[in-house]
Design a protein around this motif. Structure first.
Motif, short mmCIF file in Angstrom:
data_model
loop_
_atom_site.label_atom_id
_atom_site.label_comp_id
_atom_site.label_asym_id
_atom_site.label_seq_id
_atom_site.Cartn_x
_atom_site.Cartn_y
_atom_site.Cartn_z
N ALA A 182 -1.76 -7.02 -29.22
CA ALA A 182 -2.03 -6.68 -28.02
C ALA A 182 -0.94 -5.40 -27.54
N ARG A 183 -1.45 -4.67 -26.60
CA ARG A 183 -0.52 -3.69 -26.25
C ARG A 183 0.37 -4.40 -25.31
N LEU A 184 1.74 -4.14 -25.41
CA LEU A 184 2.57 -4.91 -24.35
C LEU A 184 3.04 -3.52 -23.58
N GLY A 185 2.96 -3.86 -21.97
CA GLY A 185 3.36 -3.13 -21.24
C GLY A 185 4.58 -3.45 -20.39
N ARG A 186 5.63 -2.61 -19.93
CA ARG A 186 6.58 -3.10 -18.84
C ARG A 186 6.27 -2.47 -17.64
N ILE A 187 6.27 -3.29 -16.49
CA ILE A 187 5.92 -2.87 -15.28
C ILE A 187 7.10 -2.00 -14.64
N LEU A 188 7.07 -0.83 -14.55
CA LEU A 188 8.01 0.17 -14.03
C LEU A 188 8.00 -0.12 -12.38
N TYR A 189 6.82 -0.07 -11.78
CA TYR A 189 6.76 -0.26 -10.26
C TYR A 189 5.49 -0.99 -9.90
N ARG A 190 5.35 -1.67 -8.69
CA ARG A 190 4.34 -2.37 -8.40
C ARG A 190 3.97 -1.74 -6.68
N HIS A 191 2.76 -1.55 -6.66
CA HIS A 191 2.50 -1.20 -5.23
C HIS A 191 1.13 -1.40 -4.89
N LYS A 192 1.05 -2.30 -3.64
CA LYS A 192 -0.23 -2.59 -3.29
C LYS A 192 -0.47 -2.12 -1.54
N ARG A 193 -1.84 -1.48 -1.57
CA ARG A 193 -2.02 -1.24 -0.19
C ARG A 193 -2.14 -2.13 0.84
N ASP A 194 -2.63 -3.50 0.42
CA ASP A 194 -2.52 -4.46 1.22
C ASP A 194 -2.29 -5.77 0.27
N PRO A 195 -1.25 -6.46 1.02
CA PRO A 195 -0.75 -7.51 0.14
C PRO A 195 -1.78 -8.78 -0.11
N GLU A 196 -2.75 -8.93 0.53
CA GLU A 196 -3.70 -10.10 0.57
C GLU A 196 -4.82 -9.46 -0.41
N GLU A 197 -4.77 -8.07 -1.02
CA GLU A 197 -5.87 -7.79 -1.83
C GLU A 197 -5.35 -8.52 -3.19
N ILE A 198 -6.56 -8.64 -4.35
CA ILE A 198 -6.35 -9.11 -5.47
C ILE A 198 -6.15 -7.71 -6.30
N SER A 199 -5.00 -8.06 -6.92
CA SER A 199 -4.35 -6.88 -7.91
C SER A 199 -5.26 -6.27 -8.68
N ARG A 200 -5.17 -4.79 -8.73
CA ARG A 200 -5.88 -4.05 -9.72
C ARG A 200 -4.96 -3.29 -10.60
N ARG A 201 -5.67 -2.61 -11.34
CA ARG A 201 -4.77 -1.86 -12.45
C ARG A 201 -4.08 -0.97 -11.83
N GLU A 202 -4.35 -0.01 -10.61
CA GLU A 202 -3.87 0.89 -10.01
C GLU A 202 -2.62 0.29 -9.09
N ASP A 203 -2.46 -0.92 -8.95
CA ASP A 203 -1.31 -1.49 -8.47
C ASP A 203 0.16 -1.47 -9.13
N PHE A 204 -0.06 -1.04 -10.88
CA PHE A 204 0.99 -1.22 -11.36
C PHE A 204 1.29 0.18 -12.22
N VAL A 205 2.64 0.55 -12.21
CA VAL A 205 2.96 1.70 -12.85
C VAL A 205 3.66 0.93 -14.30
N THR A 206 2.97 1.03 -15.41
CA THR A 206 3.55 0.51 -16.43
C THR A 206 3.89 1.63 -17.57
N ARG A 207 4.89 1.31 -18.55
CA ARG A 207 5.13 1.92 -19.78
C ARG A 207 4.95 1.41 -20.78
N ASP A 208 4.44 1.84 -21.91
CA ASP A 208 4.12 1.20 -23.19
C ASP A 208 5.44 0.60 -23.71
N ASP A 209 5.31 -0.70 -24.35
CA ASP A 209 6.51 -1.33 -24.88
C ASP A 209 6.06 -1.74 -26.51
#
Length: 109
Positions: A49-76
């Protein structure tokens, strides 16, 4: 006396900033795709599996279910799927990437 920004303007400003974040996120994703093509790491090896490191996380609304767009990741790199059976790992998301039948796995460690 400091001027107060009306609440309706704060909503517009928040929406514009989130739009800029999404634009930057998409540019970063395209850059990662070019990097993977250049270094020939687009394909995930069998039983890994590809392992990714989370560089930044941002959610428009804290109540929302997380989406792929909520995470800025780099390949690890890649990790064996057998390692993922350990108790310290939890599958967070499964998503299908737009390139053929490649499956992406989001993992928390």
């Amino acid at each position: 006396m400091p001027s107060q920004i009306p609440p309706q303007w704060m909503a517009y400003i928040s929406l514009i900033l989130y739009g800029l974040y999404l634009l930057g996120w998409h540019v970063f994703q395209r850059t990662k795709r070019v990097y993977r093509l250049f270094y020939r790491t687009s394909d995930i090896p069998l039983k890994q599996a590809r392992l990714g490191r989370i560089l930044y996380r941002h959610k428009r609304d804290p109540e929302e279910i997380s989406r792929r767009e909520d995470f800025v990741t780099r390949d690890d790199g890649f990790i064996s799927k057998e390692v993922l059976k350990g108790p310290e790992w939890q599958i967070y998301t499964l998503d299908k990437v737009c390139l053929g039948d490649i499956w992406g796995v989001g993992l928390l460690h």
